[in-house]
Design a protein around this motif. Sequence first.
Motif, mmCIF file in Angstrom:
data_model
loop_
_atom_site.group_PDB
_atom_site.id
_atom_site.type_symbol
_atom_site.label_atom_id
_atom_site.label_comp_id
_atom_site.label_asym_id
_atom_site.label_seq_id
_atom_site.Cartn_x
_atom_site.Cartn_y
_atom_site.Cartn_z
ATOM 1 N N ARG A 81 10.486 37.758 18.823
ATOM 2 C CA ARG A 81 10.583 36.907 17.639
ATOM 3 C C ARG A 81 9.944 35.537 17.867
ATOM 4 N N PHE A 82 10.018 35.029 19.072
ATOM 5 C CA PHE A 82 9.472 33.711 19.401
ATOM 6 C C PHE A 82 8.188 33.863 20.215
ATOM 7 N N THR A 83 7.274 32.914 20.026
ATOM 8 C CA THR A 83 6.036 32.892 20.794
ATOM 9 C C THR A 83 5.781 31.485 21.304
ATOM 10 N N ILE A 84 5.651 31.357 22.609
ATOM 11 C CA ILE A 84 5.317 30.060 23.203
ATOM 12 C C ILE A 84 3.817 30.021 23.448
ATOM 13 N N SER A 85 3.227 28.861 23.236
ATOM 14 C CA SER A 85 1.799 28.696 23.492
ATOM 15 C C SER A 85 1.546 27.241 23.881
ATOM 16 N N ARG A 86 0.361 26.997 24.392
ATOM 17 C CA ARG A 86 0.024 25.632 24.748
ATOM 18 C C ARG A 86 -1.441 25.373 24.444
ATOM 19 N N ASP A 87 -1.730 24.135 24.089
ATOM 20 C CA ASP A 87 -3.089 23.677 23.883
ATOM 21 C C ASP A 87 -3.269 22.470 24.800
ATOM 22 N N ASN A 88 -3.798 22.720 25.968
ATOM 23 C CA ASN A 88 -3.917 21.637 26.946
ATOM 24 C C ASN A 88 -4.864 20.540 26.475
ATOM 25 N N ALA A 89 -5.842 20.905 25.662
ATOM 26 C CA ALA A 89 -6.772 19.903 25.139
ATOM 27 C C ALA A 89 -6.063 18.929 24.200
ATOM 28 N N LYS A 90 -5.043 19.437 23.495
ATOM 29 C CA LYS A 90 -4.276 18.586 22.581
ATOM 30 C C LYS A 90 -3.013 18.046 23.239
ATOM 31 N N ASN A 91 -2.814 18.438 24.506
ATOM 32 C CA ASN A 91 -1.631 17.974 25.234
ATOM 33 C C ASN A 91 -0.337 18.351 24.519
ATOM 34 N N THR A 92 -0.301 19.560 23.994
ATOM 35 C CA THR A 92 0.818 19.990 23.167
ATOM 36 C C THR A 92 1.221 21.423 23.509
ATOM 37 N N VAL A 93 2.526 21.663 23.439
ATOM 38 C CA VAL A 93 3.089 22.996 23.619
ATOM 39 C C VAL A 93 3.812 23.365 22.323
ATOM 40 N N TYR A 94 3.773 24.645 21.983
ATOM 41 C CA TYR A 94 4.352 25.099 20.720
ATOM 42 C C TYR A 94 5.380 26.201 20.960
ATOM 43 N N LEU A 95 6.269 26.320 19.984
ATOM 44 C CA LEU A 95 7.180 27.458 19.951
ATOM 45 C C LEU A 95 7.219 27.957 18.515
#
Length: 124
Positions: free
Chosen positions: A67-81
């Motif tokens: 149900r949940f997906t973690i991701s990251r965008d190192n270029a934007k210095n951001t992590v998502y859930l």
Amino acid sequence: QVQLVESGGGLVQAGGSLRLSCAASGRTVSSYVMGWFRQAPGKEREFAAVISRSGGRIYYADSVKGRFTISRDNAKNTVYLQMNSLKPEDTAVYYCAGSSTLYPATSLPSYDYWGRGTQVTVSS
């Protein structure tokens, strides 16, 4: 040292979706293993998801898997859930955390840096 700020929480009906963001400052987020934890009222803080520095290794708690997906965008210095198919039992304060460990960790003591959290409330 890195500072972490979560956003994206709110009130949603059961079955709905939310996307949490964790913005980092002070140091690049690519230096850290990043995790999401949550704490429901009256309960201990618990692991939800973790992602390695490169994004190549990801682990989820059984309660959120599928149900949940973690991701990251190192270029934007951001992590998502990304949280889909939300349930009332997902109601909690969600925290972003950074760890200096070599490998993805699921235990709280492994994390050095914590955000202040964002409230997620799922109504039935």
